[in-house]
Design an enzyme around this catalytic site. Structure first.
Site, PDB file in Angstrom:
ATOM      1  N   ASP A 148       0.842  -1.204   0.000  1.00  0.00           N
ATOM      2  CA  ASP A 148       0.000   0.000   0.000  1.00  0.00           C
ATOM      3  C   ASP A 148       0.879   1.256   0.000  1.00  0.00           C
ATOM      4  OD1 ASP A 148      -1.820   2.108   0.653  1.00  0.00           O
ATOM      5  OD2 ASP A 148      -3.171   0.627   1.527  1.00  0.00           O
ATOM      6  N   LYS A 152      -1.280   9.952   0.623  1.00  0.00           N
ATOM      7  CA  LYS A 152      -1.320  11.260   1.278  1.00  0.00           C
ATOM      8  C   LYS A 152      -0.118  11.420   2.211  1.00  0.00           C
ATOM      9  CE  LYS A 152      -6.335  11.747   1.032  1.00  0.00           C
ATOM     10  NZ  LYS A 152      -7.604  11.942   1.782  1.00  0.00           N
ATOM     11  N   ASP A 184       4.185   0.961  -8.143  1.00  0.00           N
ATOM     12  CA  ASP A 184       3.827   1.768  -9.313  1.00  0.00           C
ATOM     13  C   ASP A 184       3.679   3.240  -8.949  1.00  0.00           C
ATOM     14  OD1 ASP A 184       1.541   0.872  -7.821  1.00  0.00           O
ATOM     15  OD2 ASP A 184       0.238   1.676  -9.383  1.00  0.00           O
ATOM     16  N   THR A 253       0.024  -8.551 -13.152  1.00  0.00           N
ATOM     17  CA  THR A 253      -1.298  -8.786 -12.588  1.00  0.00           C
ATOM     18  C   THR A 253      -2.301  -7.785 -13.145  1.00  0.00           C
ATOM     19  OG1 THR A 253      -0.913  -7.306 -10.726  1.00  0.00           O
ATOM     20  CG2 THR A 253      -0.212  -9.603 -10.459  1.00  0.00           C
ATOM     21  N   SER A 254      -3.584  -8.034 -12.903  1.00  0.00           N
ATOM     22  CA  SER A 254      -4.611  -7.078 -13.330  1.00  0.00           C
ATOM     23  C   SER A 254      -4.397  -5.735 -12.645  1.00  0.00           C
ATOM     24  CB  SER A 254      -6.003  -7.626 -13.007  1.00  0.00           C
ATOM     25  OG  SER A 254      -6.139  -7.890 -11.618  1.00  0.00           O
ATOM     26  N   PHE A 255      -3.918  -5.759 -11.405  1.00  0.00           N
ATOM     27  CA  PHE A 255      -3.624  -4.533 -10.667  1.00  0.00           C
ATOM     28  C   PHE A 255      -2.520  -3.734 -11.355  1.00  0.00           C
ATOM     29  CE2 PHE A 255      -1.093  -2.238  -7.541  1.00  0.00           C
ATOM     30  CZ  PHE A 255      -2.050  -1.528  -6.858  1.00  0.00           C
ATOM     31  N   GLU A 256      -1.444  -4.405 -11.742  1.00  0.00           N
ATOM     32  CA  GLU A 256      -0.343  -3.710 -12.404  1.00  0.00           C
ATOM     33  C   GLU A 256      -0.757  -3.213 -13.782  1.00  0.00           C
ATOM     34  OE1 GLU A 256       4.255  -4.506 -13.925  1.00  0.00           O
ATOM     35  OE2 GLU A 256       3.305  -5.916 -12.544  1.00  0.00           O
TER      36      GLU A 256
END
Length: 275
Positions: A148, A152, A184, A253-256
């Site tokens: 994560d 902020k 990322d 991955t789908s996230f990347e």
């Protein structure tokens, strides 16, 4: 958080997760129960569902039944990197660390379907796994991909890659062991590099690589990929580099893929434990 007796408990360092919804399909729930205590490692808890008691020691040869190197994948999501690594390196022992039970259940489904025998999983907070489950010097590699970023500024202290956490990683790694990182988000990548470069237990395996105009950090700053605020070249220029080539077994991955579609750059870092 509080114990059942109402005693407030506060963890003294960043945790490896944000707890999410744990609902699973009946089929996945049965699969989980069928493998709880074997592929899904049992854990003695203390004050929380993801905690690890100090007496939760792990014997790698006994748990995996083979004496291969131990590779610990932290924050695995749906387990794509663990699965790909375990398929390519059947002689190695893989430990997937995650608190998102449906993600581990999805990995478990793939592991069972493909008959992999070298993967174990633990539903727990990673710093406590490193402190209490793993013997000192037991891991050959530790992977932390896309933890994560806590974007902020006021939440940066919650980021996993901090000096204390790297102390825990260094304890678990064998001398010469490898830490692999990926993110990322460019400002998190810069912090990862700063913290790891400054840590006395680690050396960057790719010092100076991609420094200057070709650095992904330079490009991310120029294009304002984190905050839509492009910087001029003189401010954006990354003259340090040290970015690793993409780790060959890490799948997209789908996230990347979503991050790449959004125009963000992918940052890899690789360190060796030297002390």
């Amino acid at each position: 958080m509080q114990t059942r007796e109402g005693v407030k408990i506060v963890r003294d360092g960043p945790v490896s997760f944000v707890r999410r919804e744990l609902s699973m399909s009946p089929t996945r729930q049965r699969l989980w129960q069928d493998h709880l205590g074997t592929t899904i490692l049992p854990v003695t808890r203390t004050f929380a569902d993801t905690s690890v008691a100090p007496q939760s020691h792990l014997s790698v040869p006994d748990v995996w039944g083979q004496a291969g190197p131990l590779i610990v994948d932290i924050g695995v999501g749906h387990g794509e990197s663990t699965f790909a690594g375990a398929v390519q390196h059947p002689q190695a022992n893989f430990l997937a660390v995650e608190v998102y039970r449906p993600g581990l259940a999805k990995l478990l489904d793939r592991v069972v379907t493909d008959g992999l025998t070298n993967v174990r999983m633990v539903e727990a907070n990673a710093p406590e796994v490193l402190d209490h489950m793993l013997p000192a010097g037991s891991a050959q590699e530790i992977w932390i991909f896309f933890s994560d970023p806590w974007q902020k500024n006021r939440y940066h202290k919650r980021r996993l890659i901090q000096p204390k956490f790297l102390d825990q990683v260094a304890r678990a790694l064998t001398p010469g062991g490898v830490l692999r990182l990926a993110t990322d988000w460019s400002n998190y990548a810069a912090q990862m590099r700063e913290v790891a470069d400054a840590h006395p237990a680690f050396e960057n395996l790719h010092p100076g690589r991609l420094a200057g105009p070709d650095s992904p950090l330079t490009l991310a700053r120029l294009h304002g990929t984190d905050d839509d605020t492009p910087q001029p070249l003189e401010e954006a220029l990354d003259d340090v580099g040290g970015w690793a080539p993409r780790f060959e077994t890490r799948p997209v991955t789908s996230f990347e893929a979503k991050a790449q579609r959004a125009g963000r750059y992918i940052f890899d870092l690789t360190y060796r434990k030297i002390s």
